[in-house]
Write a protein that holds these residues in place. Structure first.
Motif, PDB file in Angstrom:
ATOM      1  N   ALA A  94       0.828  -1.209   0.000  1.00  0.00           N
ATOM      2  CA  ALA A  94       0.000   0.000   0.000  1.00  0.00           C
ATOM      3  C   ALA A  94       0.862   1.258   0.000  1.00  0.00           C
ATOM      4  CB  ALA A  94      -0.914  -0.018   1.231  1.00  0.00           C
ATOM      5  N   VAL A  95       1.959   1.246   0.761  1.00  0.00           N
ATOM      6  CA  VAL A  95       2.853   2.406   0.796  1.00  0.00           C
ATOM      7  C   VAL A  95       3.485   2.636  -0.573  1.00  0.00           C
ATOM      8  CG1 VAL A  95       4.993   3.293   1.777  1.00  0.00           C
ATOM      9  CG2 VAL A  95       3.312   2.214   3.254  1.00  0.00           C
ATOM     10  N   LYS A  96       3.935   1.564  -1.224  1.00  0.00           N
ATOM     11  CA  LYS A  96       4.548   1.708  -2.554  1.00  0.00           C
ATOM     12  C   LYS A  96       3.534   2.247  -3.561  1.00  0.00           C
ATOM     13  CE  LYS A  96       8.114  -1.852  -2.080  1.00  0.00           C
ATOM     14  NZ  LYS A  96       8.638  -3.147  -2.606  1.00  0.00           N
ATOM     15  N   ALA A 102       1.397   9.408  -5.663  1.00  0.00           N
ATOM     16  CA  ALA A 102       1.803  10.776  -5.353  1.00  0.00           C
ATOM     17  C   ALA A 102       2.727  11.338  -6.427  1.00  0.00           C
ATOM     18  CB  ALA A 102       2.487  10.812  -3.986  1.00  0.00           C
ATOM     19  N   GLN A 103       3.572  10.502  -7.014  1.00  0.00           N
ATOM     20  CA  GLN A 103       4.475  10.965  -8.065  1.00  0.00           C
ATOM     21  C   GLN A 103       3.702  11.390  -9.308  1.00  0.00           C
ATOM     22  OE1 GLN A 103       7.238   7.787  -8.767  1.00  0.00           O
ATOM     23  NE2 GLN A 103       8.384   8.143  -6.857  1.00  0.00           N
ATOM     24  N   VAL A 104       2.591  10.745  -9.576  1.00  0.00           N
ATOM     25  CA  VAL A 104       1.818  11.047 -10.783  1.00  0.00           C
ATOM     26  C   VAL A 104       0.833  12.182 -10.544  1.00  0.00           C
ATOM     27  CG1 VAL A 104       0.204  10.121 -12.487  1.00  0.00           C
ATOM     28  CG2 VAL A 104       2.080   8.687 -11.631  1.00  0.00           C
ATOM     29  N   PHE A 105       0.088  12.114  -9.427  1.00  0.00           N
ATOM     30  CA  PHE A 105      -1.004  13.066  -9.195  1.00  0.00           C
ATOM     31  C   PHE A 105      -0.688  14.086  -8.094  1.00  0.00           C
ATOM     32  CE2 PHE A 105      -2.933   9.086 -10.675  1.00  0.00           C
ATOM     33  CZ  PHE A 105      -3.604   9.538 -11.790  1.00  0.00           C
ATOM     34  N   GLY A 106       0.479  13.952  -7.470  1.00  0.00           N
ATOM     35  CA  GLY A 106       0.783  14.835  -6.361  1.00  0.00           C
ATOM     36  C   GLY A 106       0.276  14.258  -5.049  1.00  0.00           C
ATOM     37  N   SER A 111      -6.749  11.113  -0.810  1.00  0.00           N
ATOM     38  CA  SER A 111      -6.788  10.122  -1.882  1.00  0.00           C
ATOM     39  C   SER A 111      -7.108   8.747  -1.321  1.00  0.00           C
ATOM     40  CB  SER A 111      -5.441  10.085  -2.616  1.00  0.00           C
ATOM     41  OG  SER A 111      -4.433   9.593  -1.745  1.00  0.00           O
ATOM     42  N   GLU A 112      -7.551   7.886  -2.205  1.00  0.00           N
ATOM     43  CA  GLU A 112      -7.909   6.527  -1.792  1.00  0.00           C
ATOM     44  C   GLU A 112      -6.684   5.755  -1.324  1.00  0.00           C
ATOM     45  OE1 GLU A 112     -10.529   3.435  -0.986  1.00  0.00           O
ATOM     46  OE2 GLU A 112     -10.894   5.536  -1.506  1.00  0.00           O
ATOM     47  N   THR A 113      -5.541   5.992  -1.955  1.00  0.00           N
ATOM     48  CA  THR A 113      -4.319   5.290  -1.548  1.00  0.00           C
ATOM     49  C   THR A 113      -3.865   5.730  -0.156  1.00  0.00           C
ATOM     50  OG1 THR A 113      -2.972   6.946  -2.701  1.00  0.00           O
ATOM     51  CG2 THR A 113      -3.546   4.942  -3.920  1.00  0.00           C
ATOM     52  N   ALA A 114      -4.006   7.035   0.150  1.00  0.00           N
ATOM     53  CA  ALA A 114      -3.632   7.517   1.488  1.00  0.00           C
ATOM     54  C   ALA A 114      -4.543   6.903   2.552  1.00  0.00           C
ATOM     55  CB  ALA A 114      -3.704   9.039   1.533  1.00  0.00           C
ATOM     56  N   ARG A 115      -5.825   6.848   2.256  1.00  0.00           N
ATOM     57  CA  ARG A 115      -6.770   6.216   3.202  1.00  0.00           C
ATOM     58  C   ARG A 115      -6.426   4.753   3.419  1.00  0.00           C
ATOM     59  NH1 ARG A 115     -10.595   2.778   3.214  1.00  0.00           N
ATOM     60  NH2 ARG A 115     -10.370   2.482   0.959  1.00  0.00           N
ATOM     61  N   TYR A 116      -6.086   4.053   2.347  1.00  0.00           N
ATOM     62  CA  TYR A 116      -5.766   2.628   2.467  1.00  0.00           C
ATOM     63  C   TYR A 116      -4.519   2.426   3.327  1.00  0.00           C
ATOM     64  CZ  TYR A 116      -5.447  -2.270   1.095  1.00  0.00           C
ATOM     65  OH  TYR A 116      -5.407  -3.642   1.121  1.00  0.00           O
ATOM     66  N   VAL A 117      -3.508   3.305   3.160  1.00  0.00           N
ATOM     67  CA  VAL A 117      -2.291   3.181   3.972  1.00  0.00           C
ATOM     68  C   VAL A 117      -2.622   3.340   5.448  1.00  0.00           C
ATOM     69  CG1 VAL A 117      -0.092   4.283   4.526  1.00  0.00           C
ATOM     70  CG2 VAL A 117      -0.702   3.875   2.146  1.00  0.00           C
ATOM     71  N   ASP A 129      -9.895  -3.885  11.464  1.00  0.00           N
ATOM     72  CA  ASP A 129      -9.757  -4.960  10.485  1.00  0.00           C
ATOM     73  C   ASP A 129      -9.010  -4.449   9.259  1.00  0.00           C
ATOM     74  OD1 ASP A 129     -11.162  -6.757  12.076  1.00  0.00           O
ATOM     75  OD2 ASP A 129     -13.095  -6.140  11.242  1.00  0.00           O
ATOM     76  N   SER A 130      -8.454  -5.372   8.506  1.00  0.00           N
ATOM     77  CA  SER A 130      -7.704  -4.999   7.310  1.00  0.00           C
ATOM     78  C   SER A 130      -8.644  -4.437   6.247  1.00  0.00           C
ATOM     79  CB  SER A 130      -6.966  -6.223   6.760  1.00  0.00           C
ATOM     80  OG  SER A 130      -6.377  -5.928   5.503  1.00  0.00           O
ATOM     81  N   PRO A 131      -8.210  -3.408   5.508  1.00  0.00           N
ATOM     82  CA  PRO A 131      -9.044  -2.896   4.408  1.00  0.00           C
ATOM     83  C   PRO A 131      -9.061  -3.826   3.204  1.00  0.00           C
ATOM     84  CG  PRO A 131      -6.947  -1.734   4.471  1.00  0.00           C
ATOM     85  CD  PRO A 131      -6.982  -2.627   5.681  1.00  0.00           C
TER      86      PRO A 131
END
Length: 334
Positions: A94-96, A102-106, A111-117, A129-131
């Motif tokens: 998830a971090v990767k 972040a490199q593509v969209f800032g 963002s959904e990826t930040a929430r998942y992390v 529980d795990s997402p």
């Protein structure tokens, strides 16, 4: 709000000012302010004693425990990574993915990826529980969930530190048998073998039967082993009680007999003493195991007896030497 904004707000918190404000609320005499002030004072005082700043409460790095403490296993051709390894792997991925996003969209805070992390980190710690639906579907749990469990009975502390396997004990639903005396009870045959296993092995060993052969006779339910079992049951009463035991007569004993069925049979005349009836009540059974060595008598667990019986000096096992159990007829030597 981004995590950087939260860190900036926490950095601006003045603990000493909060402490003085809480003390002022407590001294004001107003009940509503006093209750809130006590809560704030406890929290602030705890942080000050531990020399912890509010910004230290933010998680910026997730510690990874050594691999030796999170081993994997295999079941046939199936690889079982273990809960900790699955959660760590999911968090690293998830971090990767968030870094690539972040490199593509800032750096988009919501963002959904930040929430998942964030949720993956919480799952690793054991706060939630795990997402990941697949990991959640397998009931994978984090460290705190492993330690605390869903309730006290399933916690790691209870199962690994406090609880331990209890050998030579039994539990079963009671039924009446008017043919039994007040100092008698009927046991299912399988329960009788479990309760008197060590006693039967000791008696067979005393007759010159090797310990390995004694184990085979007991496992095969050989007539000789059954004969010894019945004799041991006549000589040694079984201690029984029904929880909750409110007085000493609730913990009594009786001489066991083998009975048909799966229930524990007792005399109807003892039901008042054990505060039991026949609507599903259960009894707890125990056979005391006493080890005598160098003239000293100590109570030991069944597991320790098994270890001792495996040695050459198995005949030194003396069951219930000098032990007395309470029966309706008074104190009887076991």
């Amino acid at each position: 709000m981004a995590i950087e904004d939260i860190a900036e707000l926490l950095g601006s918190v003045d603990l000493e000012a909060m402490r003085q404000s809480a003390l002022a609320d407590i001294r004001s005499g107003k009940k509503t302010k006093r209750a809130q002030g006590v809560k704030v004072l406890r929290a602030v005082s705890g942080l000050q004693r531990a020399n912890v700043k509010p910004t230290d409460l933010l998680i910026s790095k997730v510690p990874v425990i050594p691999a030796a403490f999170r081993p994997y296993t295999t079941a046939g051709d199936t690889f079982i990574p273990g809960d900790a390894n699955e959660l760590y792997s999911d968090l690293v991925k998830a971090v990767k993915l968030h870094e690539e996003h972040a490199q593509v969209f800032g750096n988009v805070p919501r963002s959904e990826t930040a929430r998942y992390v964030r949720e993956a980190a919480r799952a690793t710690y054991g706060y939630a529980d795990s997402p990941n639906p697949k990991i959640k579907g397998r009931s994978v749990s984090g460290f705190l969930q492993k330690i605390l469990g869903g309730n006290p009975k399933t916690s790691w502390v209870q199962q690994k530190l406090l609880a331990k396997p209890q050998d030579f004990v039994g539990r079963g639903v009671i039924s009446p048998d008017p043919d039994l005396g007040m100092d008698e009870l009927g046991l299912p045959e399988y329960m009788a073998w479990d309760l008197f296993d060590a006693h039967v092995r000791r008696a067979l060993s005393a007759r010159g039967v090797p310990v390995s052969r004694a184990l085979e006779l007991i496992k095969a339910r050989h007539p000789l082993a059954k004969q010894v079992l019945e004799q041991e049951m006549k000589d040694k009463p079984v201690i029984y009680s029904r929880a909750p035991a409110w007085h000493k007569q609730n913990v009594i004993s009786g001489y066991a007999k083998i009975a048909d069925g799966d229930n524990i049979m007792i005399s109807p005349y003892v039901t008042a003493g054990v505060a039991g009836d026949f609507d599903g009540d259960s009894l707890d059974l125990d056979t005391p195991i006493i080890l005598r060595r160098d003239g000293l008598v100590t109570t030991v667990t069944g597991r320790e007896v098994e270890a001792e019986m495996s040695q050459e000096n198995g005949n030194e096992i003396i069951c219930a030497a000098g032990f007395e159990a309470w029966t309706y007829s008074g104190w009887s030597k076991v």
